[in-house]
Enzyme design. Structure first.
Site, PDB file in Angstrom:
ATOM      1  N   SER A   1      44.919  44.769  48.360  1.00 60.44           N
ATOM      2  CA  SER A   1      43.563  44.282  48.140  1.00 60.44           C
ATOM      3  C   SER A   1      43.388  44.062  46.640  1.00 60.44           C
ATOM      4  O   SER A   1      44.275  44.360  45.852  1.00 60.44           O
ATOM      5  CB  SER A   1      42.564  45.333  48.611  1.00 60.44           C
ATOM      6  OG  SER A   1      42.682  46.461  47.754  1.00 60.44           O
ATOM      7  N   LYS A   2      42.215  43.562  46.311  1.00 60.79           N
ATOM      8  CA  LYS A   2      41.908  43.342  44.911  1.00 60.79           C
ATOM      9  C   LYS A   2      42.118  44.626  44.114  1.00 60.79           C
ATOM     10  O   LYS A   2      42.658  44.630  43.024  1.00 60.79           O
ATOM     11  CB  LYS A   2      40.446  42.917  44.778  1.00 60.79           C
ATOM     12  CG  LYS A   2      40.327  41.608  44.037  1.00 60.79           C
ATOM     13  CD  LYS A   2      38.915  41.179  43.909  1.00 60.79           C
ATOM     14  CE  LYS A   2      38.909  39.967  42.986  1.00 60.79           C
ATOM     15  NZ  LYS A   2      37.781  39.128  43.145  1.00 60.79           N
ATOM     16  N   ARG A   3      41.672  45.736  44.712  1.00 58.76           N
ATOM     17  CA  ARG A   3      41.748  47.005  43.998  1.00 58.76           C
ATOM     18  C   ARG A   3      43.180  47.483  43.792  1.00 58.76           C
ATOM     19  O   ARG A   3      43.512  48.108  42.797  1.00 58.76           O
ATOM     20  CB  ARG A   3      40.930  48.072  44.720  1.00 58.76           C
ATOM     21  CG  ARG A   3      39.764  48.504  43.855  1.00 58.76           C
ATOM     22  CD  ARG A   3      39.275  49.886  44.166  1.00 58.76           C
ATOM     23  NE  ARG A   3      38.438  49.885  45.356  1.00 58.76           N
ATOM     24  CZ  ARG A   3      38.574  50.767  46.323  1.00 58.76           C
ATOM     25  NH1 ARG A   3      39.509  51.685  46.259  1.00 58.76           N
ATOM     26  NH2 ARG A   3      37.786  50.729  47.370  1.00 58.76           N
ATOM     27  N   SER A   4      44.037  47.177  44.763  1.00 54.74           N
ATOM     28  CA  SER A   4      45.407  47.685  44.630  1.00 54.74           C
ATOM     29  C   SER A   4      46.332  46.690  43.926  1.00 54.74           C
ATOM     30  O   SER A   4      47.534  46.866  43.920  1.00 54.74           O
ATOM     31  CB  SER A   4      45.959  48.107  45.996  1.00 54.74           C
ATOM     32  OG  SER A   4      45.775  47.102  46.955  1.00 54.74           O
TER      33      SER A   4
END
Ligand code: GLU
Length: 490
Positions: free
Chosen positions: A253-256
């Site tokens: 995801s964007k966060r990872s």
């Protein structure tokens, strides 16, 4: 297959391309190059609601930066132009009409409200979602008549019995039950195709031999296979690339880490490092190679060595690769790189062009310490100007432990020792000996008192090597900074 291998990257311009998506481009490109074939860039801009103005430029910029070149595409043209789907509408509309005429597709007049009700009813009855086929039963003539005055979409009439088998170059055979399939929309009411019709028409028209794409598209494969059959065309060979998972083993995801490719550039990753990193997300050269160059990829990439199970995105590997490529740069190249990043990142009061002598002196120190290029400017800012950048006295006293008394003792002792080095004796070895010589005097290990000197010199408790930095700054500036620190410490 007789002609050359032809692959494509077919992004939708709905934002800046992300890391996960660009890997499909890299693999498609590498396969084409390794096979002596051609690589095509096609822009799939048929979802008019999700268009982002700047995307096409960002897509091309991301590819160029990574060194992925294309033989045909929106900017360079080619024998199958145009390469924007929005400029190819008549082609899709013609195919839709052909399929309607042959009874393999049909016009659907269902309103959004009806479809909502249908879905709600399906959900309530715990049935799988999907179009219920109401308009499939409309006689051709009746549909024709309604089409004159009503809005409609065109749906593909999927086979209801049996199964559809995908022969995937990565996954092997994957079987889809037709009973679970849906009469998908192929042409929208605005006259634009959906992805399914667009991709089938264009991959055929553009003579794509291998469609290499992310695993998230595999559920579309039965739709595409049936469309090919209905049109009487030969499909390309498909290769679905493994999913990329975050370090938490959940979908990236964007966060990872799944952010824009150009963000990686802005953070100071080198294109060589990112290429090598992406290449090994799902592919390997052999059992042991951990760094691959773009050239090796373009020569040796093979679909046989793409693994079907998910790849894990590990930012530490990327950092490792970036450090590797930083250390592999030529000396001049490294100083040029430092100059670029210093110019962009140092505060405006530091005169431009940035003093090349200082940059060259700092170059070897930075090379050992840095993982990303955006660390350059903050690491060397203190080398410019007479005084260190502003900092709070607490940094000298509390923040690095030891308190007020410790800081003043260290600074007094260091001033005394370093002042006794004359201008002639001001070199790294002498500075080091003088500072380490404080150990018995202060009754403390260097790791206890050196941070005080770091703050005095760099305005932070750690950074590039201290003694070399003091040598670059020179005697006057070093002593001045120690005096300023002494005054701050009280
Ligand atoms: N337009 C699709 C995308 O945005 C292309 C998928 C494919 O490669 O077939 O990724």
């Amino acid at each position: 297959m007789t002609g050359p291998v032809r692959t494509r990257y077919a992004p939708s311009p709905t934002g800046d391309p992300h890391i996960g998506n660009i890997r499909s481009a890299l693999f498609s490109w590498a396969f084409a190059r390794a096979q002596g074939g051609q690589f095509i860039l096609r822009i799939e801009d048929t979802d008019r609601n999700r268009l982002v103005e700047t995307s096409v430029e960002a897509i091309m910029e991301s590819l160029r930066w990574l060194g992925i070149d294309w033989d045909e595409g929106p900017d360079v043209g080619g024998p199958h132009a145009p390469y924007f789907q929005s400029e190819r509408l008549p082609l899709y509309q013609k195919m839709a009409q052909t399929l309607i005429d042959e009874g393999k597709a049909y016009r659907c007049f269902c309103t959004a409200e009806r479809l909502d009700l249908m879905r709600a009813a399906q959900a309530a009855a715990k049935k799988p979602p999907g179009y219920d086929g109401l308009c499939r039963a409309l006689p051709h003539a009746a549909a024709e008549a309604r089409a004159a005055s009503e809005r409609f979409v065109v749906r593909f009439a999927m086979k209801r019995e049996g199964a559809t088998t995908l022969h995937d170059l990565v996954r092997g055979d994957v079987v889809f039950e037709n009973a679970l399939q849906d009469d998908f929309v192929m042409l929208k009411s605005d006259g634009y195709p959906t992805y399914h019709l667009g991709v089938v028409v264009d991959d055929t028209d553009m003579e794509i031999t291998h469609a290499i794409r992310g695993d998230e598209w595999i559920s579309s494969a039965p739709k595409h296979i049936q469309l090919y059959e209905a049109l009487g065309w030969d499909p390309p060979q498909w290769a679905h690339l493994p999913l990329i998972l975050g370090p938490d083993h959940k979908k990236l995801s964007k966060r990872s880490g799944d952010t824009a490719v150009l963000d990686y550039r802005a953070k100071g990753y080198l294109p060589e490092a990112l290429c090598s990193f992406l290449a090994l997300l799902g592919w390997s050269l052999d059992a042991s190679t951990s760094v691959v160059t773009r050239e090796e990829l373009a020569e040796k990439f093979s679909l046989e060595r793409v693994v079907p199970n998910p790849a894990v995105f590990d930012i530490e590997r990327l950092d490792f690769l970036n450090g590797h490529y930083i250390r592999a740069m030529s000396e001049d190249g490294w100083v040029d790189t430092i100059a670029t990043w210093a110019d962009a990142g140092l505060p405006p009061h530091i005169p431009r062009p940035i003093d090349r002598g200082i940059l060259s002196a700092a170059a070897p120190l930075l090379r050992e310490r840095i993982t990303r290029l955006d660390e350059i400017a903050p690491s060397i800012e203190f080398l410019f100007g007479f005084e260190a950048p502003e900092y709070l006295p607490e940094l000298l006293t509390e923040k690095i432990g030891g308190g007020h008394e410790h800081a003043t003792q260290v600074l007094d002792a260091a001033l005394l020792a370093l002042d006794s080095l004359g201008g002639d004796g001001w070199d790294v070895e002498a500075i080091k000996a003088a500072v380490f010589g404080l150990e018995p005097l202060l009754g403390a290990k260097p790791r206890k008192f050196v941070p005080v000197l770091y703050v005095a010199i760099m305005a932070k408790p750690a950074g590039i090597p201290l003694f070399e930095s003091m040598a670059i700054l020179g005697r006057e500036r070093t002593l001045q900074r120690l005096r300023t620190a002494r005054a701050k410490a009280g």
